[in-house]
Motif scaffolding. Structure first.
Motif, short mmCIF file in Angstrom:
data_model
loop_
_atom_site.label_atom_id
_atom_site.label_comp_id
_atom_site.label_asym_id
_atom_site.label_seq_id
_atom_site.Cartn_x
_atom_site.Cartn_y
_atom_site.Cartn_z
N VAL A 56 -3.83 -1.34 -4.54
CA VAL A 56 -2.43 -1.63 -4.28
C VAL A 56 -1.62 -1.00 -5.41
CG1 VAL A 56 -0.70 -3.46 -4.02
CG2 VAL A 56 -2.98 -3.77 -3.06
N VAL A 103 2.85 -5.71 -8.84
CA VAL A 103 1.50 -5.20 -8.62
C VAL A 103 0.65 -5.49 -9.85
CG1 VAL A 103 0.17 -3.08 -8.26
CG2 VAL A 103 2.35 -3.41 -7.06
N ALA A 163 -0.18 -0.44 -0.20
CA ALA A 163 -1.60 -0.80 -0.12
C ALA A 163 -2.38 0.35 0.51
CB ALA A 163 -1.76 -2.07 0.70
N GLY A 165 -4.18 -5.95 -6.26
CA GLY A 165 -3.30 -6.69 -5.34
C GLY A 165 -2.00 -7.07 -6.02
N LYS A 182 -4.58 -2.93 -10.10
CA LYS A 182 -4.30 -2.42 -8.75
C LYS A 182 -5.07 -3.14 -7.64
CE LYS A 182 -2.94 2.27 -9.98
NZ LYS A 182 -3.12 3.67 -9.66
N THR A 193 -9.01 -3.41 1.31
CA THR A 193 -7.92 -2.88 0.50
C THR A 193 -8.54 -2.16 -0.69
OG1 THR A 193 -6.46 -4.64 1.21
CG2 THR A 193 -5.85 -3.48 -0.82
#
Ligand SMILES: Cc1cc2nc3c(=O)[nH]c(=O)nc-3n(C[C@H](O)[C@H](O)[C@H](O)COP(=O)(O)OP(=O)(O)OC[C@H]3O[C@@H](n4cnc5c(N)ncnc54)[C@H](O)[C@@H]3O)c2cc1C
Ligand SMILES: Nc1ncnc2c1ncn2[C@@H]1O[C@H](COP(=O)(O)O)[C@@H](O)[C@H]1O
Lengths: 271, 309
Positions: free
Chosen positions: A242, A41, B134, A47, A45, A239
């Protein structure tokens, strides 16, 4: 037996043969992080860090490609066309499919990461151009783990679907598919054209030989810009972040079965 | 928020995963309908009406729904979905099969296998074999969602008093025929609902040796699972497989025997409460997630374990 019957029978057989021999299969292949590599990761954060990461063909797509090639080798299929939607680097994945035996490839170029619904719309547009008798996809991409594309594509086309296939037979212009389901193995029989999604036990994918890798460089690969297809491929999801999964607390090593049983009884209290 | 939960059942009763899905639905809103689709599924509908938190049970009972072919189930769901803000089902092979089809027919995305509800439009889902989580926000007007069942408690099977209403089944799509289902016979508790699971991997060497695990399972009231390598090698049937490609489970106790602990296997069991690993290789990655690790030859350790229980 009167002659005319046997003639018409063999004619019908020839017609039938030419029909099945001219079948075309379209196979969707996705470029993903190699399954042996642990995803990391990104610190911000946003992706997964894919910089310099080893990328490969999604394993389930390898099964889909393998099955298409076996169908051609068995004489039921004439042409295998591989398609990928993604950035320019997806050409590597398509060359891999060509090295495995696909006849030609189509790359739909986009820098954006599309959701399965959008991928399905792109695949539908290509299906309408190519008119395949069968579309093979993997059951799921191991990166986004959506497990949607095949089902969505068949919905958009109004075709039958056979997901999680572990066995495929083409009989009398129909596909008989064994599916891996939670309770065992299910068999369905679907009209063609159809969309079939491959599970890992459908076959054991071959490796590309060096001569075939060389040959693949010269096989036809068409590139299309996503924009030129004029589709609405807007993503429906954002998104937000992540995250790392919660880590498990470190465990202990036990020296014997007796100690293990004692710990399970008294410490963990699970037996 | 009105939520439609598509139930999974065996005509007589609900499959456990449905109860987890009801809990996920409750975290989104409290107006919950449960759809029972099938052929001869009245008993399942009656059972569904007892589930705590369910408002209405919709039953579509028709020969067209025999075998629950994706095309027919999806068309049925599409005919109902317009009344709801969310459509939920479990991320089982049943749910994964029809749900994306239904969503696409309505030009909606699907949010696959959520592990957490953040709000009515924001959810967390594992990706990359569980190596990342996610957080995603959906802008679709109807949210089609599948549920990772291990991440939601089961709703109470009783205490509810939903009404049962019949809905029209759709006409047969004519695209697909159900031929049959072959299940592996087992009297043992089902893998996804067992509180103890003992799984074997390639280290078991053959199918015959799995009987050693059966003996331990019998004493513990456990289910028996397997790694992909053990299934691929034909030691046990496909429905034993735990992992990214198989079943995702989170029992109170998971015992991995002769399993190395590949990422894809961990994806299916690392949420178990207590993990035991028995492996002769002290470097096996399975030990990194094990609460209790035993470096031993399984052919000695497993019979010893059976005796000690
Ligand atoms: C896309 C994809 C999806 C996958 N999905 C899954 C999945 O759902 N589930 C899954 O399990 N795998 C899955 N895999 C496969 C996974 O990567 C591993 O290959 C697999 O889990 C290995 O199984 P194993 O641990 O039984 O075998 P191995 O990795 O060969 O390990 C065998 C272990 O047994 C030990 N052993 C051998 N003999 C003994 C003995 N006498 N006593 C004690 N220990 C012994 C060895 O030390 C070794 O650690 C997937 C792979 C891919 C690419
Ligand atoms: N970008 C893509 N290009 C080509 N095929 C894809 C792409 N994304 C998904 N697919 C196909 O759809 C399958 C399932 O992906 P998914 O629904 O994302 O889990 C993959 O195994 C591929 O066969």
């Amino acid at each position: 037996m009167p002659a005319f019957i046997s003639v018409s029978k063999s004619q019908r057989y020839l017609l039938y043969l030419s029909e099945i021999m001219s079948m075309k299969v379209l196979v969707g292949v996705k470029r993903v992080l190699d399954p042996q590599v642990k995803a990391r990761v990104k610190a911000d954060k946003s992706g997964i860090d894919l910089t310099n990461a080893k990328m490969t063909m999604n394993p389930f797509c390898e099964n889909a490609v393998e099955e298409a090639i076996r169908l051609r080798e068995a004489g039921s299929v004439e042409e295998v066309v591989a398609i990928s939607i993604g950035a320019a680097k997806s050409e590597e994945t398509l060359r891999n499919a060509l090295a495995l035996g696909a006849d030609r490839a189509i790359l739909v170029l986009t820098e954006e990461v599309l959701e399965p619904l959008a991928i399905a719309k792109v695949l539908k547009a290509i299906v309408e151009k190519e008119n395949p008798d069968l579309v093979l996809v993997g059951k799921q991409a191991i990166d986004d783990e959506c497990n949607q594309t095949g089902q969505m594509l068949s919905a958009l086309l109004g075709w039958p679907q056979a997901t999680f296939a572990s066995k495929l037979e083409l009989i009398n212009g129909r596909a008989q598919v064994t599916r891996e389901v939670d309770s065992g193995l299910e068999t369905i029989n679907v009209n063609m054209p159809a969309v079939i999604s491959a599970d890992l036990r459908l076959n054991e994918p071959r490796y590309a030989s060096l001569p075939n890798v060389m040959k693949a460089k010269r096989k036809p690969l068409d590139k299309i810009d996503l924009i030129d297809l004029g589709l609405d491929t807007a993503n429906r999801m954002t998104t937000l972040e992540v995250m790392e999964p919660p880590a498990r607390a470190a465990g202990v090593m036990v020296a014997s079965v007796a100690e293990l049983v004692e710990k399970l009884r008294n410490e963990a209290q699970v037996i | 928020m009105s939520i439609l939960v598509i139930a999974e059942h065996d005509n007589a009763s609900l499959v456990g995963a449905t109860l987890n899905t009801v809990t996920a639905a409750q975290q989104i809103g409290d107006d919950i309908d449960l759809l029972i689709a099938g052929n001869g599924c009245d008993a399942a509908a009656q059972a569904a009406a007892q589930v705590a938190g369910v408002n209405r049970v919709l039953i579509a009972d028709h020969t067209n729904l025999e075998g629950l072919l994706a095309e027919n189930v999806a068309n049925l769901v599409v005919s109902l979905a317009g009344n709801y803000s969310h459509v939920l089902t479990a991320a089982t092979t049943f749910g994964k099969n029809f749900m994306p089809r239904a969503a696409a027919l309505l030009d909606m995305s699907q949010i696959s296998e959520i592990s957490e509800v953040i709000s009515t439009d924001t959810f967390v889902r594992p990706v990359y074999a569980g190596n990342a989580m996610a957080k995603v926000q959906s802008s679709d007007s109807i949210k089609f969602i599948t549920i990772r069942t291990t991440k939601f408690e089961a709703a109470a099977e009783t205490g509810g008093s939903a009404t049962v209403e019949a809905v029209d089944a759709v006409t047969d799509s004519g695209l697909s025929r159900f031929i049959g289902l072959s299940s592996s016979e087992s009297e043992r508790v089902e893998l996804t609902s067992a509180s103890i699971v003992i799984s074997g991997g390639r280290g078991m060497q053959n199918g015959e040796n799995f009987h050693m695990l059966d003996s331990v399972a019998d004493k513990l009231g456990a289910a028996v699972g397997a790694s992909r390598a053990a299934v691929d090698a034909g030691f046990v049937p496909n429905d034993y497989q735990v992992g990214q490609t198989g079943k995702v489970i989170a029992p109170d106790l998971y015992i991995a025997v002769g399993i190395s602990g590949a990422i894809q296997h961990l994806a299916g069991m690392k949420d178990s409460k207590t993990i035991v690993a028995i492996n002769k290789d002290s470097e096996a990655p399975i030990f990194q997630v094990a609460d209790y690790g035993l470096v031993a030859d399984l052919f000695e350790a497993v019979p010893e374990l059976e005796k000690a229980l």
